[in-house]
Design a protein around this motif. Structure first.
Motif, PDB file in Angstrom:
ATOM      1  N   TRP A 324       0.952  -1.185   0.013  1.00 16.10           N
ATOM      2  CA  TRP A 324       0.075   0.001  -0.104  1.00 16.10           C
ATOM      3  C   TRP A 324       0.735   1.473  -0.030  1.00 16.10           C
ATOM      4  N   LEU A 400      -5.061  -7.855   5.076  1.00 14.21           N
ATOM      5  CA  LEU A 400      -4.679  -6.658   4.219  1.00 14.21           C
ATOM      6  C   LEU A 400      -3.400  -7.524   3.335  1.00 14.21           C
ATOM      7  N   GLY A 404      -3.938  -7.449  -0.722  1.00 15.63           N
ATOM      8  CA  GLY A 404      -2.664  -6.943  -1.561  1.00 15.63           C
ATOM      9  C   GLY A 404      -2.198  -7.756  -2.760  1.00 15.63           C
ATOM     10  N   ARG A 407      -4.368  -7.120  -5.456  1.00 16.19           N
ATOM     11  CA  ARG A 407      -4.160  -5.885  -5.974  1.00 16.19           C
ATOM     12  C   ARG A 407      -2.836  -6.130  -6.968  1.00 16.19           C
TER      13      ARG A 407
END
Length: 512
Positions: A324, A400, A404, A407
């Motif tokens: 991030w 997360l 990710g 992502r």
């Protein structure tokens, strides 16, 4: 033979018009990045030094229990000595009645339950025993100066700080109490003193010695780095392997060829196995150099499990950083994460300014509280908050980090499509260029054959375009195959590439 001849070739002058803009851009980018890093490290230095600032003036926040089972002159001497020593640089003595703690074992329980940092108590009838010893005889020979004033503490609880903040100050209090006792009761003691008895004289000059009940002796030299280098190395160890895993996923193009949920599962398993092995090595090294430290196999297994959890959640948290945060800020986030975590366990919060109590929410502080509880046999009951803190980081990090993966897969697919489109455009441009070359060749051949007969010229004009079309299509297919094969060929680092490296480099927060 010249010394690196290519490196000695003539270059443009730094004042050349084409070099001047780049020179200014480099200086500007170097200056801005210099300021960013200087402000970052200045802030980190101030943060860690601030936690240690005026440490000695916060010692009064360390509370020590005092119980006077004697109720005589020795207890009064302790009170009077404390009045003289009381101040910001001395622990706060909190006196409780003997009815609250009817026996010394209950005092040890209070220290074990961390109600107090330490405790001090006088033995029942100690003053009468001391007075009787001054008269000599069997009372003097049976007198035990180690059974007068006793200190209870837990050396495993912030061991590098307790030595000076607690043990040393309580020894000072004991010595001061002896001086006060001699001043107040010295004349009366001299009247009854048997000067012919050497034992009696020794008692008069040294009436008691502070006894110590240490719940968990932790005197090995390696204890000095348990709350510093050990934690730092664990975090750096996870960061290095995280870079390896990310590099493997990119090198083998897994983000565009494997389903994200499978990558997330395998990634979690790989990190769990790696941190399992790493935590075993860490716990094993601590045990190998424990130097007589009285800990058992059960405590080793529990320490291993806790260090495993701590290492794995750090792997996940650092992975979240890499997902991030922009790449230039990942190293900054890493060093900030390390310093803030280490600061939370350098000192007990009682010895730091109140602001630093935010460290309760950091995993390093939580894991160290759990380890102290394990190493001292349960004498640090902080599990009610420490374990939830660790598991919250673990769960959030896992969620997360998994997001990710999706992502990364998303942007990797976009990049692959963009690269494929760019490749197709390059192929189309190359094909168009080849077609133009073929047309030029055809025109040249036709001009060369204009001198032939009209019949042959007509036949040539009818036949050559067809042959040219076939040749062009064949050439196009070969060109497309060559270009696609070259574009899909994996890049392998050659020895020349490794020799030509300019050293490690990082993405810059600021560029022109």
């Amino acid at each position: 033979m010249q010394f690196y001849p290519k490196g000695r070739e003539q270059r443009l002058s730094i004042h050349h018009p084409s070099v001047r803009p780049r020179r200014l851009a480099v200086l500007r980018a170097a200056g801005v990045n210099l300021l960013l890093l200087q402000f970052l490290f200045l802030g980190l230095f101030c943060y860690i030094f601030g936690s240690l600032f005026q440490q000695s003036t916060h010692i009064h926040q360390v509370n020590v229990l005092f119980v006077d089972y004697d109720g005589g002159a020795i207890g009064e001497a302790v009170r009077d000595a404390y009045k003289k020593l009381e101040g910001p640089g001395f622990p706060t003595i909190i006196e409780r009645s003997a009815s609250d703690y009817p026996q010394p074992g209950s005092i040890e329980g209070a220290v074990c339950d961390i109600n107090y940092w330490g405790a001090l108590y006088t033995t029942a009838n100690a003053s009468n025993a001391l007075t009787a010893a001054f008269a000599g005889g069997s009372a003097a020979s049976n007198y035990n100066k180690n059974d007068v004033l006793t200190m209870v503490w837990n050396e495993a609880r912030y061991p590098t700080v307790v030595d000076s903040a607690l043990e040393t100050t309580l020894k000072t209090l004991s010595q001061s109490a002896r001086v006060v006792y001699s001043k107040v009761n010295g004349k009366q003691a001299l009247q009854n003193l048997d000067t012919s008895d050497s034992t009696t004289m020794a008692i008069f000059y040294d009436p008691w010695t502070l006894a110590s009940t240490n719940l968990q002796p932790t005197s090995q030299g390696s204890r000095l780095i348990y709350n510093t280098l050990v934690i730092i190395l664990i975090m750096i160890q996870e960061f290095f392997y995280l870079g390896t895993v990310n590099g493997l996923y990119v090198q083998f193009k897994l983000y565009t060829s494997v389903r994200p949920h499978r990558m997330a599962i395998v990634r979690f398993i790989i990190s769990a196995v790696y941190t399992l092995a790493g935590s075993l090595c860490t716990a094993g090294a601590i045990w190998a150099f424990r130097s007589g430290w009285q800990v058992n196999g059960n405590q080793f297994a529990l320490s291993w499990a806790v260090l495993w959890l701590f290492a794995h959640l750090n792997f996940l948290v650092l992975d979240v950083f890499t997902v991030w945060l922009p790449p230039p800020y990942v190293p900054m986030a890493l060093i900030t994460w390390i310093i803030t975590n280490i600061t939370s366990i350098l000192l007990p919060f009682e010895l730091s300014p109140g602001f630093y109590k935010v460290g309760f929410a950091l995993p390093a502080h939580a894991v160290f509280q759990v380890l102290i509880d394990i190493w001292s046999g349960g004498c640090n009951p902080q599990l009610y908050y420490a374990l939830p803190v660790l598991f919250v980081y673990e769960i959030l990090g896992a969620v997360l980090s998994s997001v990710g993966v999706y992502r990364r897969a998303h942007y990797a697919s976009i990049k692959a499509e963009s690269d494929e489109k760019a490749c197709e455009e390059r192929v189309a441009a190359a094909v168009l260029q080849q077609q133009e070359v073929q047309l030029v060749r055809q025109e040249t051949l036709r001009d060369a054959e204009d001198s032939r007969s009209s019949n042959e010229e007509q036949e040539t004009r009818d036949a050559r375009p067809r042959r040219g079309t076939v040749t062009t299509i064949k050439d196009q297919e070969e060109l497309v195959d060559i270009i696609r094969r070259e574009m899909s060929r994996p890049t392998v680092e050659s020895p020349e590439d490794r020799r030509s490296t300019t050293g490690p480099s990082f993405s810059l927060p600021f560029t022109e």
